[in-house]
Design a protein around this motif. Structure first.
Motif, PDB file in Angstrom:
ATOM      1  N   VAL A 157       0.223  43.622  67.620  1.00 56.96           N
ATOM      2  CA  VAL A 157       0.022  44.625  66.558  1.00 56.96           C
ATOM      3  C   VAL A 157       0.115  43.925  65.209  1.00 56.96           C
ATOM      4  CG1 VAL A 157       0.845  46.789  65.548  1.00 56.96           C
ATOM      5  CG2 VAL A 157       1.052  46.423  68.019  1.00 56.96           C
ATOM      6  N   ALA A 158      -0.943  44.040  64.413  1.00 56.23           N
ATOM      7  CA  ALA A 158      -0.993  43.378  63.108  1.00 56.23           C
ATOM      8  C   ALA A 158       0.034  43.969  62.151  1.00 56.23           C
ATOM      9  CB  ALA A 158      -2.393  43.506  62.522  1.00 56.23           C
ATOM     10  N   MET A 159       0.512  43.110  61.241  1.00 58.83           N
ATOM     11  CA  MET A 159       1.492  43.516  60.233  1.00 58.83           C
ATOM     12  C   MET A 159       0.741  44.156  59.065  1.00 58.83           C
ATOM     13  SD  MET A 159       4.730  43.119  59.046  1.00 58.83           S
ATOM     14  CE  MET A 159       4.386  44.782  58.582  1.00 58.83           C
ATOM     15  N   THR A 160       0.447  45.470  59.185  1.00 61.50           N
ATOM     16  CA  THR A 160      -0.288  46.173  58.127  1.00 61.50           C
ATOM     17  C   THR A 160       0.439  47.454  57.744  1.00 61.50           C
ATOM     18  OG1 THR A 160      -1.578  47.515  59.668  1.00 61.50           O
ATOM     19  CG2 THR A 160      -2.533  45.365  59.028  1.00 61.50           C
ATOM     20  N   LYS A 161       0.098  47.950  56.573  1.00 60.08           N
ATOM     21  CA  LYS A 161       0.672  49.208  56.072  1.00 60.08           C
ATOM     22  C   LYS A 161       0.385  50.353  57.063  1.00 60.08           C
ATOM     23  CE  LYS A 161       0.759  51.677  51.688  1.00 60.08           C
ATOM     24  NZ  LYS A 161       0.209  51.682  50.325  1.00 60.08           N
ATOM     25  N   GLU A 162      -0.833  50.397  57.586  1.00 58.81           N
ATOM     26  CA  GLU A 162      -1.238  51.452  58.530  1.00 58.81           C
ATOM     27  C   GLU A 162      -0.369  51.416  59.787  1.00 58.81           C
ATOM     28  OE1 GLU A 162      -3.536  49.167  57.119  1.00 58.81           O
ATOM     29  OE2 GLU A 162      -3.793  50.690  55.547  1.00 58.81           O
ATOM     30  N   ASN A 163      -0.126  50.204  60.305  1.00 59.74           N
ATOM     31  CA  ASN A 163       0.659  50.070  61.530  1.00 59.74           C
ATOM     32  C   ASN A 163       2.147  50.359  61.325  1.00 59.74           C
ATOM     33  OD1 ASN A 163      -1.631  49.566  62.994  1.00 59.74           O
ATOM     34  ND2 ASN A 163      -1.407  47.345  62.921  1.00 59.74           N
ATOM     35  N   ILE A 164       2.601  50.246  60.087  1.00 59.67           N
ATOM     36  CA  ILE A 164       3.983  50.646  59.775  1.00 59.67           C
ATOM     37  C   ILE A 164       4.025  52.174  59.732  1.00 59.67           C
ATOM     38  CG2 ILE A 164       5.783  50.684  57.996  1.00 59.67           C
ATOM     39  CD1 ILE A 164       4.774  47.878  57.165  1.00 59.67           C
ATOM     40  N   LYS A 165       3.026  52.751  59.061  1.00 62.47           N
ATOM     41  CA  LYS A 165       2.948  54.209  58.915  1.00 62.47           C
ATOM     42  C   LYS A 165       2.836  54.924  60.263  1.00 62.47           C
ATOM     43  CE  LYS A 165       0.369  56.561  55.420  1.00 62.47           C
ATOM     44  NZ  LYS A 165      -0.671  56.290  54.409  1.00 62.47           N
ATOM     45  N   ASN A 166       1.967  54.413  61.150  1.00 63.26           N
ATOM     46  CA  ASN A 166       1.773  55.084  62.435  1.00 63.26           C
ATOM     47  C   ASN A 166       2.764  54.596  63.500  1.00 63.26           C
ATOM     48  OD1 ASN A 166       0.755  52.679  63.581  1.00 63.26           O
ATOM     49  ND2 ASN A 166      -1.361  53.225  63.112  1.00 63.26           N
ATOM     50  N   ASP A 167       3.725  53.776  63.070  1.00 64.08           N
ATOM     51  CA  ASP A 167       4.840  53.355  63.920  1.00 64.08           C
ATOM     52  C   ASP A 167       4.431  52.531  65.144  1.00 64.08           C
ATOM     53  OD1 ASP A 167       7.559  53.240  64.004  1.00 64.08           O
ATOM     54  OD2 ASP A 167       7.843  55.101  65.103  1.00 64.08           O
ATOM     55  N   THR A 168       3.303  51.802  65.060  1.00 65.73           N
ATOM     56  CA  THR A 168       2.913  50.961  66.191  1.00 65.73           C
ATOM     57  C   THR A 168       3.474  49.542  66.048  1.00 65.73           C
ATOM     58  OG1 THR A 168       0.794  50.455  65.135  1.00 65.73           O
ATOM     59  CG2 THR A 168       0.814  52.249  66.762  1.00 65.73           C
ATOM     60  N   TYR A 169       3.735  49.114  64.796  1.00 68.62           N
ATOM     61  CA  TYR A 169       4.344  47.805  64.579  1.00 68.62           C
ATOM     62  C   TYR A 169       5.807  47.889  65.029  1.00 68.62           C
ATOM     63  CZ  TYR A 169       5.969  43.544  62.320  1.00 68.62           C
ATOM     64  OH  TYR A 169       6.516  42.317  62.086  1.00 68.62           O
ATOM     65  N   PRO A 170       6.261  46.930  65.863  1.00 67.25           N
ATOM     66  CA  PRO A 170       7.591  47.042  66.492  1.00 67.25           C
ATOM     67  C   PRO A 170       8.796  47.076  65.548  1.00 67.25           C
ATOM     68  CG  PRO A 170       6.309  45.289  67.528  1.00 67.25           C
ATOM     69  CD  PRO A 170       5.535  45.752  66.341  1.00 67.25           C
ATOM     70  N   TYR A 171       8.727  46.425  64.395  1.00 68.12           N
ATOM     71  CA  TYR A 171       9.930  46.315  63.562  1.00 68.12           C
ATOM     72  C   TYR A 171       9.876  47.157  62.293  1.00 68.12           C
ATOM     73  CZ  TYR A 171      10.806  42.436  66.741  1.00 68.12           C
ATOM     74  OH  TYR A 171      10.997  41.671  67.866  1.00 68.12           O
ATOM     75  N   THR A 172       9.571  48.445  62.463  1.00 65.32           N
ATOM     76  CA  THR A 172       9.559  49.342  61.301  1.00 65.32           C
ATOM     77  C   THR A 172      10.943  49.959  61.128  1.00 65.32           C
ATOM     78  OG1 THR A 172       8.858  51.227  62.610  1.00 65.32           O
ATOM     79  CG2 THR A 172       7.123  49.955  61.549  1.00 65.32           C
ATOM     80  N   SER A 173      11.246  50.345  59.900  1.00 67.38           N
ATOM     81  CA  SER A 173      12.532  50.975  59.613  1.00 67.38           C
ATOM     82  C   SER A 173      12.355  51.929  58.433  1.00 67.38           C
ATOM     83  CB  SER A 173      13.574  49.919  59.281  1.00 67.38           C
ATOM     84  OG  SER A 173      13.180  49.199  58.127  1.00 67.38           O
ATOM     85  N   HIS A 174      13.386  52.711  58.168  1.00 70.53           N
ATOM     86  CA  HIS A 174      13.328  53.656  57.056  1.00 70.53           C
ATOM     87  C   HIS A 174      14.008  53.094  55.815  1.00 70.53           C
ATOM     88  CE1 HIS A 174      12.509  56.724  60.211  1.00 70.53           C
ATOM     89  NE2 HIS A 174      11.765  57.199  59.243  1.00 70.53           N
ATOM     90  N   VAL A 175      13.557  53.575  54.677  1.00 72.80           N
ATOM     91  CA  VAL A 175      14.241  53.350  53.403  1.00 72.80           C
ATOM     92  C   VAL A 175      14.920  54.690  53.113  1.00 72.80           C
ATOM     93  CG1 VAL A 175      13.925  52.894  50.935  1.00 72.80           C
ATOM     94  CG2 VAL A 175      12.505  51.709  52.634  1.00 72.80           C
ATOM     95  N   TYR A 176      16.189  54.644  52.696  1.00 70.50           N
ATOM     96  CA  TYR A 176      16.970  55.866  52.499  1.00 70.50           C
ATOM     97  C   TYR A 176      17.332  56.086  51.040  1.00 70.50           C
ATOM     98  CZ  TYR A 176      17.790  55.776  57.536  1.00 70.50           C
ATOM     99  OH  TYR A 176      17.616  55.780  58.892  1.00 70.50           O
ATOM    100  N   THR A 177      17.567  57.346  50.713  1.00 64.66           N
ATOM    101  CA  THR A 177      18.207  57.668  49.444  1.00 64.66           C
ATOM    102  C   THR A 177      19.497  58.387  49.800  1.00 64.66           C
ATOM    103  OG1 THR A 177      17.962  58.684  47.268  1.00 64.66           O
ATOM    104  CG2 THR A 177      17.007  59.878  49.110  1.00 64.66           C
ATOM    105  N   ALA A 178      20.519  58.211  48.974  1.00 66.95           N
ATOM    106  CA  ALA A 178      21.804  58.858  49.245  1.00 66.95           C
ATOM    107  C   ALA A 178      22.421  59.368  47.951  1.00 66.95           C
ATOM    108  CB  ALA A 178      22.755  57.889  49.943  1.00 66.95           C
ATOM    109  N   VAL A 179      23.100  60.496  48.083  1.00 67.54           N
ATOM    110  CA  VAL A 179      23.850  61.088  46.962  1.00 67.54           C
ATOM    111  C   VAL A 179      25.239  61.468  47.461  1.00 67.54           C
ATOM    112  CG1 VAL A 179      21.804  61.969  45.761  1.00 67.54           C
ATOM    113  CG2 VAL A 179      22.973  63.420  47.423  1.00 67.54           C
TER     114      VAL A 179
END
Length: 180
Positions: A157-179
């Motif tokens: 799976v190529a390292m692309t924005k699309e593959n991060i978005k559709n969760d096919t790239y194996p090493y995706t994660s979330h960015v969080y906000t906290a209050v």
């Protein structure tokens, strides 16, 4: 720490609250509310001259445990690999240990092969045809974006924005906000 201590109103972070931070918040009687707001990924990158464009999860793990030591073992040139890791407390290193190397022992690579700033892996890999390193995708694409290194695919799976978005790239994660 600064959010818990009421020094800032909101934080944006590349990971969820850690056990230590949770314990500290509890100690201070503070409840934190966190929500995922974006996606990022851990990108693996190599020198532009490296013919390898993809590695499997097992191959990446093998490289960083020290079982795979020559690029020819993964379809590359016949030369010794130079894996780079990050300093122990960096967010990238933490993600690497928890997402990629789950339960495996990372070989103790020599100090010279440890980059200290966010730019270190880029400078290092521009010069080092045998190197491999990891970095947040956002940093690779947006902050540096110079095309001075090559992000490789994982498990085909190529390292692309699309593959991060559709969760096919194996090493995706979330960015969080906290209050508070």
């Amino acid at each position: 720490g600064r959010l818990i201590d009421d020094e800032v109103e909101v934080i944006i972070t590349a990971r969820s609250i850690s056990r230590d931070e949770k314990a500290y918040a509890d100690e201070q009687g503070v409840t934190l509310i966190e929500k995922p707001i974006a996606r990022d990924a851990l990108a693996f990158m190599v020198n532009l001259k490296n013919p390898v464009n993809n590695l499997s999860i097992e191959q990446i793990q093998g490289i960083y445990t020290g079982e795979i030591v020559n690029w020819s073992e993964v379809g590359g040139l016949d030369c010794m690999m130079k894996p780079y890791v990050r300093n122990r407390n960096s967010g990238s290193q933490e993600k690497f240990e928890t997402m990629v190397m789950v339960g495996l022992t990372i070989k103790d690579f020599p100090e010279i092969q440890i980059g200290s700033t966010m730019m270190a892996p880029y400078y290092q890999l521009e010069q080092d045809t045998a190197g491999i390193a990891f970095t947040p995708f956002y940093y690779y694409k947006v902050m540096v974006g110079s095309g001075s290194t090559k992000a490789i695919g994982v498990n085909g799976v190529a390292m692309t924005k699309e593959n991060i978005k559709n969760d096919t790239y194996p090493y995706t994660s979330h960015v969080y906000t906290a209050v508070r």
